[in-house]
Design a protein around this motif. Sequence first.
Motif, PDB file in Angstrom:
ATOM      1  N   PRO A   1       0.803  -1.226   0.000  1.00 12.68           N
ATOM      2  CA  PRO A   1       0.000   0.000   0.000  1.00 12.68           C
ATOM      3  C   PRO A   1       0.837   1.279   0.000  1.00 12.68           C
ATOM      4  O   PRO A   1       0.362   2.326  -0.436  1.00 12.68           O
ATOM      5  N   GLU A   2       2.064   1.188   0.477  1.00  9.19           N
ATOM      6  CA  GLU A   2       2.926   2.376   0.506  1.00  9.19           C
ATOM      7  C   GLU A   2       3.313   2.843  -0.892  1.00  9.19           C
ATOM      8  O   GLU A   2       3.806   3.966  -1.060  1.00  9.19           O
ATOM      9  N   VAL A   3       3.079   2.012  -1.899  1.00 10.94           N
ATOM     10  CA  VAL A   3       3.402   2.414  -3.271  1.00 10.94           C
ATOM     11  C   VAL A   3       2.459   3.499  -3.755  1.00 10.94           C
ATOM     12  O   VAL A   3       2.743   4.167  -4.763  1.00 10.94           O
ATOM     13  N   ASP A   4       1.352   3.724  -3.064  1.00  9.58           N
ATOM     14  CA  ASP A   4       0.412   4.782  -3.459  1.00  9.58           C
ATOM     15  C   ASP A   4       1.116   6.119  -3.610  1.00  9.58           C
ATOM     16  O   ASP A   4       0.850   6.868  -4.561  1.00  9.58           O
ATOM     17  N   ALA A   5       1.992   6.444  -2.678  1.00 10.99           N
ATOM     18  CA  ALA A   5       2.680   7.733  -2.727  1.00 10.99           C
ATOM     19  C   ALA A   5       3.549   7.842  -3.972  1.00 10.99           C
ATOM     20  O   ALA A   5       3.671   8.918  -4.565  1.00 10.99           O
ATOM     21  N   VAL A   6       4.149   6.723  -4.373  1.00 12.04           N
ATOM     22  CA  VAL A   6       4.996   6.718  -5.570  1.00 12.04           C
ATOM     23  C   VAL A   6       4.129   6.869  -6.820  1.00 12.04           C
ATOM     24  O   VAL A   6       4.465   7.641  -7.727  1.00 12.04           O
ATOM     25  N   LEU A   7       3.039   6.133  -6.884  1.00 18.07           N
ATOM     26  CA  LEU A   7       2.142   6.230  -8.041  1.00 18.07           C
ATOM     27  C   LEU A   7       1.572   7.643  -8.172  1.00 18.07           C
ATOM     28  O   LEU A   7       1.478   8.186  -9.281  1.00 18.07           O
ATOM     29  N   GLU A   8       1.210   8.243  -7.046  1.00 13.09           N
ATOM     30  CA  GLU A   8       0.684   9.608  -7.083  1.00 13.09           C
ATOM     31  C   GLU A   8       1.755  10.601  -7.529  1.00 13.09           C
ATOM     32  O   GLU A   8       1.454  11.561  -8.256  1.00 13.09           O
ATOM     33  N   ALA A   9       3.002  10.354  -7.149  1.00  9.95           N
ATOM     34  CA  ALA A   9       4.096  11.214  -7.606  1.00  9.95           C
ATOM     35  C   ALA A   9       4.310  11.081  -9.107  1.00  9.95           C
ATOM     36  O   ALA A   9       4.576  12.074  -9.803  1.00  9.95           O
ATOM     37  N   HIS A  10       4.192   9.855  -9.635  1.00  8.27           N
ATOM     38  CA  HIS A  10       4.268   9.652 -11.092  1.00  8.27           C
ATOM     39  C   HIS A  10       3.149  10.412 -11.799  1.00  8.27           C
ATOM     40  O   HIS A  10       3.378  11.066 -12.827  1.00  8.27           O
ATOM     41  N   LEU A  11       1.943  10.322 -11.255  1.00  8.60           N
ATOM     42  CA  LEU A  11       0.809  11.011 -11.872  1.00  8.60           C
ATOM     43  C   LEU A  11       0.990  12.525 -11.823  1.00  8.60           C
ATOM     44  O   LEU A  11       0.644  13.233 -12.772  1.00  8.60           O
ATOM     45  N   ASN A  12       1.547  13.020 -10.742  1.00  4.80           N
ATOM     46  CA  ASN A  12       1.820  14.457 -10.655  1.00  4.80           C
ATOM     47  C   ASN A  12       2.883  14.879 -11.663  1.00  4.80           C
ATOM     48  O   ASN A  12       2.808  15.965 -12.246  1.00  4.80           O
ATOM     49  N   ALA A  13       3.873  14.012 -11.877  1.00  3.91           N
ATOM     50  CA  ALA A  13       4.972  14.336 -12.797  1.00  3.91           C
ATOM     51  C   ALA A  13       4.580  14.155 -14.254  1.00  3.91           C
ATOM     52  O   ALA A  13       5.042  14.894 -15.127  1.00  3.91           O
ATOM     53  N   GLY A  14       3.735  13.172 -14.531  1.00  3.55           N
ATOM     54  CA  GLY A  14       3.401  12.844 -15.916  1.00  3.55           C
ATOM     55  C   GLY A  14       2.023  13.264 -16.361  1.00  3.55           C
ATOM     56  O   GLY A  14       1.734  13.247 -17.564  1.00  3.55           O
ATOM     57  N   GLY A  15       1.173  13.626 -15.415  1.00  5.27           N
ATOM     58  CA  GLY A  15      -0.179  14.040 -15.771  1.00  5.27           C
ATOM     59  C   GLY A  15      -0.918  12.945 -16.515  1.00  5.27           C
ATOM     60  O   GLY A  15      -0.765  11.758 -16.228  1.00  5.27           O
ATOM     61  N   ASP A  16      -1.699  13.336 -17.504  1.00  6.10           N
ATOM     62  CA  ASP A  16      -2.502  12.378 -18.265  1.00  6.10           C
ATOM     63  C   ASP A  16      -1.653  11.418 -19.084  1.00  6.10           C
ATOM     64  O   ASP A  16      -2.158  10.389 -19.548  1.00  6.10           O
ATOM     65  N   ARG A  17      -0.383  11.752 -19.292  1.00  7.91           N
ATOM     66  CA  ARG A  17       0.473  10.866 -20.098  1.00  7.91           C
ATOM     67  C   ARG A  17       0.921   9.635 -19.320  1.00  7.91           C
ATOM     68  O   ARG A  17       1.260   8.619 -19.924  1.00  7.91           O
ATOM     69  N   PHE A  18       0.960   9.721 -18.001  1.00  4.76           N
ATOM     70  CA  PHE A  18       1.419   8.571 -17.216  1.00  4.76           C
ATOM     71  C   PHE A  18       0.315   7.515 -17.187  1.00  4.76           C
ATOM     72  O   PHE A  18      -0.773   7.741 -16.669  1.00  4.76           O
ATOM     73  N   LYS A  19       0.614   6.336 -17.753  1.00  2.00           N
ATOM     74  CA  LYS A  19      -0.409   5.318 -17.973  1.00  2.00           C
ATOM     75  C   LYS A  19      -0.224   4.043 -17.168  1.00  2.00           C
ATOM     76  O   LYS A  19      -1.177   3.277 -17.023  1.00  2.00           O
ATOM     77  N   GLY A  20       0.990   3.776 -16.693  1.00  2.83           N
ATOM     78  CA  GLY A  20       1.155   2.507 -16.007  1.00  2.83           C
ATOM     79  C   GLY A  20       2.563   2.246 -15.550  1.00  2.83           C
ATOM     80  O   GLY A  20       3.461   3.094 -15.651  1.00  2.83           O
ATOM     81  N   VAL A  21       2.751   1.023 -15.057  1.00  2.00           N
ATOM     82  CA  VAL A  21       4.007   0.574 -14.460  1.00  2.00           C
ATOM     83  C   VAL A  21       4.493  -0.660 -15.210  1.00  2.00           C
ATOM     84  O   VAL A  21       3.682  -1.509 -15.617  1.00  2.00           O
ATOM     85  N   ARG A  22       5.804  -0.731 -15.402  1.00  2.18           N
ATOM     86  CA  ARG A  22       6.368  -1.979 -15.928  1.00  2.18           C
ATOM     87  C   ARG A  22       7.258  -2.612 -14.871  1.00  2.18           C
ATOM     88  O   ARG A  22       8.026  -1.930 -14.193  1.00  2.18           O
ATOM     89  N   GLN A  23       7.140  -3.929 -14.755  1.00  2.00           N
ATOM     90  CA  GLN A  23       8.018  -4.714 -13.901  1.00  2.00           C
ATOM     91  C   GLN A  23       8.709  -5.768 -14.754  1.00  2.00           C
ATOM     92  O   GLN A  23       8.058  -6.669 -15.293  1.00  2.00           O
ATOM     93  N   CYS A  24      10.004  -5.646 -14.936  1.00  4.79           N
ATOM     94  CA  CYS A  24      10.781  -6.734 -15.527  1.00  4.79           C
ATOM     95  C   CYS A  24      10.931  -7.818 -14.462  1.00  4.79           C
ATOM     96  O   CYS A  24      11.212  -7.517 -13.298  1.00  4.79           O
ATOM     97  N   SER A  25      10.749  -9.056 -14.842  1.00  7.07           N
ATOM     98  CA  SER A  25      10.950 -10.157 -13.893  1.00  7.07           C
ATOM     99  C   SER A  25      11.544 -11.362 -14.600  1.00  7.07           C
ATOM    100  O   SER A  25      11.283 -12.506 -14.228  1.00  7.07           O
ATOM    101  N   VAL A  26      12.338 -11.097 -15.647  1.00  8.26           N
ATOM    102  CA  VAL A  26      12.947 -12.190 -16.409  1.00  8.26           C
ATOM    103  C   VAL A  26      13.837 -13.042 -15.505  1.00  8.26           C
ATOM    104  O   VAL A  26      14.697 -12.542 -14.792  1.00  8.26           O
ATOM    105  N   TRP A  27      13.609 -14.343 -15.566  1.00  6.67           N
ATOM    106  CA  TRP A  27      14.400 -15.297 -14.774  1.00  6.67           C
ATOM    107  C   TRP A  27      14.463 -16.610 -15.516  1.00  6.67           C
ATOM    108  O   TRP A  27      13.490 -17.059 -16.131  1.00  6.67           O
TER     109      TRP A  27
END
Length: 353
Positions: free
Chosen positions: A131-157
């Motif tokens: 749940p603490e990731v909310d602050a990070v997601l909100e910071a992305h939205l503040n920085a990117g506005g309507d252009r910020f659409k999502g998150v990528r997680q690489c997990s290649v193993w």
Amino acid sequence: MTGKISVKIGETETEKQILFAVNEDWLALRREEPIEPEMPITDPHHHLWDRGSRYLLEELKADIDGSGHNVIATGFVQCDSMYRADGDPKFAPIGETEFVNGIAAMSASGLYGPARLCASIVSYADLFLGPEVDAVLEAHLNAGGDRFKGVRQCSVWDADSTIKSTPMDFPKGLLLDAKFRSGFARLQRYGLSFDSWIYHHQIPELADLAQKFPDTTVVIDHIGAPLGIGAYAFRRDDVFAEWRKNIQELGKNPNAYVKLGGMGMHVFGYDFEKRSAPPGSQELAEIWRPYVETCIEAFGPERAMFESNFPVDKRYYSYGVMWNAFKRLAAGYSQSEKEALFRGSARRAYRLN
């Protein structure tokens, strides 16, 4: 457990070669006139960086303009670029969104041509924060506005440690981890999508994630990478069979999309970059056809999208040749299906105007 084990980008010479080596003179040996040059294209997956090699607005624009294809918009996807050097480390990835949104604003001025570069931005947030990731997601939205659409997680193993497609090392079973999923669950409240870079045998993990979170859009990058190197060299038929079964299961989830591209990368095992001249679009289309047609059958054209993965795939062929190959692959589809594959699916997945 965290989403990745930190290693500096390009820390070794081998990693630099994998990520950055582009030979413009070699690429120039193969020139093609664009097929259907008027067809509108949204390229939903490329990167920007300045680390050992430079690929910024000018370089992207040069590839688009030089190709002769009608690219009207592009989407940036996470590549650990321009992270903040100071402050709380969990907010370091905000620097990438700030940087790319600046490039997007430059493009939106119209001074750099009609294409709207970086119309969508997919960055990174450590979903292991829960749940603490909310602050990070909100910071992305503040920085990117309507252009910020999502998150990528690489997990290649993979059990074969010689198989490397990123300087980062990731733990086995990352997408199944309960702590990761507690952060993933936060994406829905912000209307954000999730991009995943995994190998073919990991696709069931993403399918399970898509099934458990049906209201979150999930995008598998680079067709889920059927491996062709290391322990998988000379096993292409077996790998294809396993990959096809897995991709069909993922496609059953209506919230899942597939990106058709990235298929030049060294992990696919084609060694295009070792040739005396780059491959042409006809050969690329022949090699890629079984994979692309399997994906389109599994997801439908409305949830499949062609992508460039530049400048990573620029090691293997030019931007123009690549889009010609995609257009050859799409030749048998209807006009509405082509519109979906080259523009509509990306527009839906990333909520683009």
